[in-house]
Design a protein around this motif. Structure first.
Motif, PDB file in Angstrom:
ATOM      1  N   UNK A   1       8.884   0.900 -19.742  1.00 22.10           N
ATOM      2  CA  UNK A   1       7.890   1.944 -18.956  1.00 22.10           C
ATOM      3  C   UNK A   1       6.788   1.451 -19.243  1.00 22.10           C
ATOM      4  N   UNK A   2       6.328   0.843 -20.018  1.00 20.27           N
ATOM      5  CA  UNK A   2       4.734   0.604 -20.957  1.00 20.27           C
ATOM      6  C   UNK A   2       4.000  -0.817 -20.364  1.00 20.27           C
ATOM      7  N   UNK A   3       5.223  -1.747 -19.706  1.00 17.55           N
ATOM      8  CA  UNK A   3       4.884  -2.785 -19.020  1.00 17.55           C
ATOM      9  C   UNK A   3       5.090  -2.882 -17.563  1.00 17.55           C
ATOM     10  N   UNK A   4       6.081  -1.927 -17.042  1.00 20.39           N
ATOM     11  CA  UNK A   4       5.735  -1.211 -15.605  1.00 20.39           C
ATOM     12  C   UNK A   4       3.498  -1.015 -15.635  1.00 20.39           C
ATOM     13  N   UNK A   5       3.826   0.100 -16.172  1.00 25.29           N
ATOM     14  CA  UNK A   5       2.725   0.759 -15.846  1.00 25.29           C
ATOM     15  C   UNK A   5       1.394  -0.050 -16.575  1.00 25.29           C
ATOM     16  N   UNK A   6       1.503  -1.351 -17.117  1.00 25.14           N
ATOM     17  CA  UNK A   6       0.391  -1.869 -16.958  1.00 25.14           C
ATOM     18  C   UNK A   6       0.518  -2.965 -16.030  1.00 25.14           C
ATOM     19  N   UNK A   7       0.949  -3.304 -15.635  1.00 18.09           N
ATOM     20  CA  UNK A   7       1.031  -4.524 -14.581  1.00 18.09           C
ATOM     21  C   UNK A   7       1.052  -3.470 -13.170  1.00 18.09           C
ATOM     22  N   UNK A   8       0.809  -2.138 -13.100  1.00 26.29           N
ATOM     23  CA  UNK A   8       0.538  -2.167 -11.857  1.00 26.29           C
ATOM     24  C   UNK A   8      -1.599  -1.230 -12.457  1.00 26.29           C
ATOM     25  N   UNK A   9      -1.530  -0.987 -13.155  1.00 25.03           N
ATOM     26  CA  UNK A   9      -2.512  -1.491 -12.958  1.00 25.03           C
ATOM     27  C   UNK A   9      -4.059  -2.489 -13.489  1.00 25.03           C
ATOM     28  N   UNK A  10      -2.905  -3.250 -13.469  1.00 25.74           N
ATOM     29  CA  UNK A  10      -3.548  -5.237 -13.119  1.00 25.74           C
ATOM     30  C   UNK A  10      -3.666  -4.638 -11.928  1.00 25.74           C
ATOM     31  N   UNK A  11      -3.023  -5.120 -11.179  1.00 24.02           N
ATOM     32  CA  UNK A  11      -2.207  -4.970  -9.429  1.00 24.02           C
ATOM     33  C   UNK A  11      -3.521  -4.611  -9.351  1.00 24.02           C
ATOM     34  N   UNK A  12      -3.378  -2.690  -8.935  1.00 23.57           N
ATOM     35  CA  UNK A  12      -4.351  -1.965  -8.598  1.00 23.57           C
ATOM     36  C   UNK A  12      -5.669  -2.051  -9.267  1.00 23.57           C
ATOM     37  N   UNK A  13      -6.402  -2.912  -9.961  1.00 27.68           N
ATOM     38  CA  UNK A  13      -7.891  -3.695 -10.875  1.00 27.68           C
ATOM     39  C   UNK A  13      -7.845  -4.764  -9.554  1.00 27.68           C
ATOM     40  N   UNK A  14      -7.011  -5.581  -9.954  1.00 25.66           N
ATOM     41  CA  UNK A  14      -7.069  -6.901  -8.796  1.00 25.66           C
ATOM     42  C   UNK A  14      -7.650  -5.857  -7.296  1.00 25.66           C
ATOM     43  N   UNK A  15      -6.570  -5.636  -6.448  1.00 25.12           N
ATOM     44  CA  UNK A  15      -6.676  -5.039  -5.557  1.00 25.12           C
ATOM     45  C   UNK A  15      -8.423  -4.697  -5.223  1.00 25.12           C
TER      46      UNK A  15
ATOM     47  N   UNK B   1     -10.878  -4.205  -6.908  1.00 27.48           N
ATOM     48  CA  UNK B   1     -12.076  -5.246  -7.266  1.00 27.48           C
ATOM     49  C   UNK B   1     -12.179  -6.560  -5.322  1.00 27.48           C
ATOM     50  N   UNK B   2     -11.335  -6.886  -5.546  1.00 31.10           N
ATOM     51  CA  UNK B   2     -11.181  -7.798  -4.365  1.00 31.10           C
ATOM     52  C   UNK B   2     -11.942  -6.661  -2.786  1.00 31.10           C
ATOM     53  N   UNK B   3     -11.605  -5.180  -3.288  1.00 30.04           N
ATOM     54  CA  UNK B   3     -12.273  -4.789  -1.674  1.00 30.04           C
ATOM     55  C   UNK B   3     -14.197  -4.100  -2.243  1.00 30.04           C
ATOM     56  N   UNK B   4     -14.171  -4.122  -4.045  1.00 34.73           N
ATOM     57  CA  UNK B   4     -15.410  -3.659  -3.790  1.00 34.73           C
ATOM     58  C   UNK B   4     -15.911  -4.498  -5.263  1.00 34.73           C
ATOM     59  N   UNK B   5     -16.647  -6.159  -4.560  1.00 31.03           N
ATOM     60  CA  UNK B   5     -16.430  -6.923  -5.784  1.00 31.03           C
ATOM     61  C   UNK B   5     -17.964  -7.341  -6.332  1.00 31.03           C
ATOM     62  N   UNK B   6     -18.863  -5.648  -5.750  1.00 28.19           N
ATOM     63  CA  UNK B   6     -19.858  -5.796  -6.730  1.00 28.19           C
ATOM     64  C   UNK B   6     -19.838  -4.612  -7.780  1.00 28.19           C
ATOM     65  N   UNK B   7     -18.712  -4.317  -7.427  1.00 27.96           N
ATOM     66  CA  UNK B   7     -18.000  -2.940  -8.565  1.00 27.96           C
ATOM     67  C   UNK B   7     -18.005  -3.346  -9.942  1.00 27.96           C
TER      68      UNK B   7
END
Length: 171
Positions: free
Chosen positions: A149-163, A165-171
């Motif tokens: 479950x920890x690996x899934x949570x970390x992967x989702x955190x990475x994916x959501x963070x990337x999304x 940053x794509x939406x709000x590049x200056x943030x």
């Protein structure tokens, strides 16, 4: 413009004269479409012009084929996205069909999402898609993929963070 850059442009002009016809013919056979072949052959040489260094090309056709390979991947991905979108539209009632301008914007958005997902590591991308498209919970994803479950949570955190940053590049 530097002397080296002028030389590179001259070399590209010679490369164009000597190999453009071959490249366009090769693409026409691969795509079965003369218009797309002409566009991709043109885009290949535009990419070469965008390079800022002197070129030493020992195998011109192999070099051009490598460049056009990336362009072909983009072309086929765009075709697949457009086809999927058209199939989705065909399933919609007529009043919900978007205008040509809206369709263009939607296709561009889908391409941007595809590029974003292509930039994720494969396992992270799979986890993200299982969560967002299939609606699986993190525990269900962990079970299905044989992960913690920890690996899934970390992967989702990475994916959501990337999304994000794509939406709000200056943030």
């Amino acid at each position: 413009m530097s002397a080296a850059n002028k030389l590179a442009r001259r070399d590209i002009a010679e490369l164009y004269i000597e190999h453009h016809g071959w490249l366009q013919s090769w693409l026409r056979k691969k795509l079965g479409n003369a218009a797309d072949a002409a566009n991709l052959a043109h885009d290949t040489f535009v990419r070469l012009l965008g390079k800022q260094h002197d070129l030493e090309i020992r195998e011109p056709r192999a070099y051009l084929t490598r460049i056009v390979g990336g362009l072909l991947n983009d072309h086929w991905r765009r075709q697949a996205l457009e086809q999927a979108w058209l199939e989705t539209l065909a399933a919609q009632p007529v009043p919900l069909a978007p205008s040509p301008e809206e369709r263009c914007l939607i296709i561009e958005t889908l391409e941007e999402i595809a590029r974003l997902l292509d930039g994720l590591p494969p396992r992270t991308r799979d986890i993200f898609l299982l969560s967002q498209l299939d609606g699986l919970t993190y525990p269900q994803i962990a079970t299905q993929l044989g992960l913690t479950l920890n690996i899934v949570q970390k992967a989702m955190t990475c994916a959501v963070t990337r999304c994000y940053r794509a939406l709000y590049p200056a943030a």
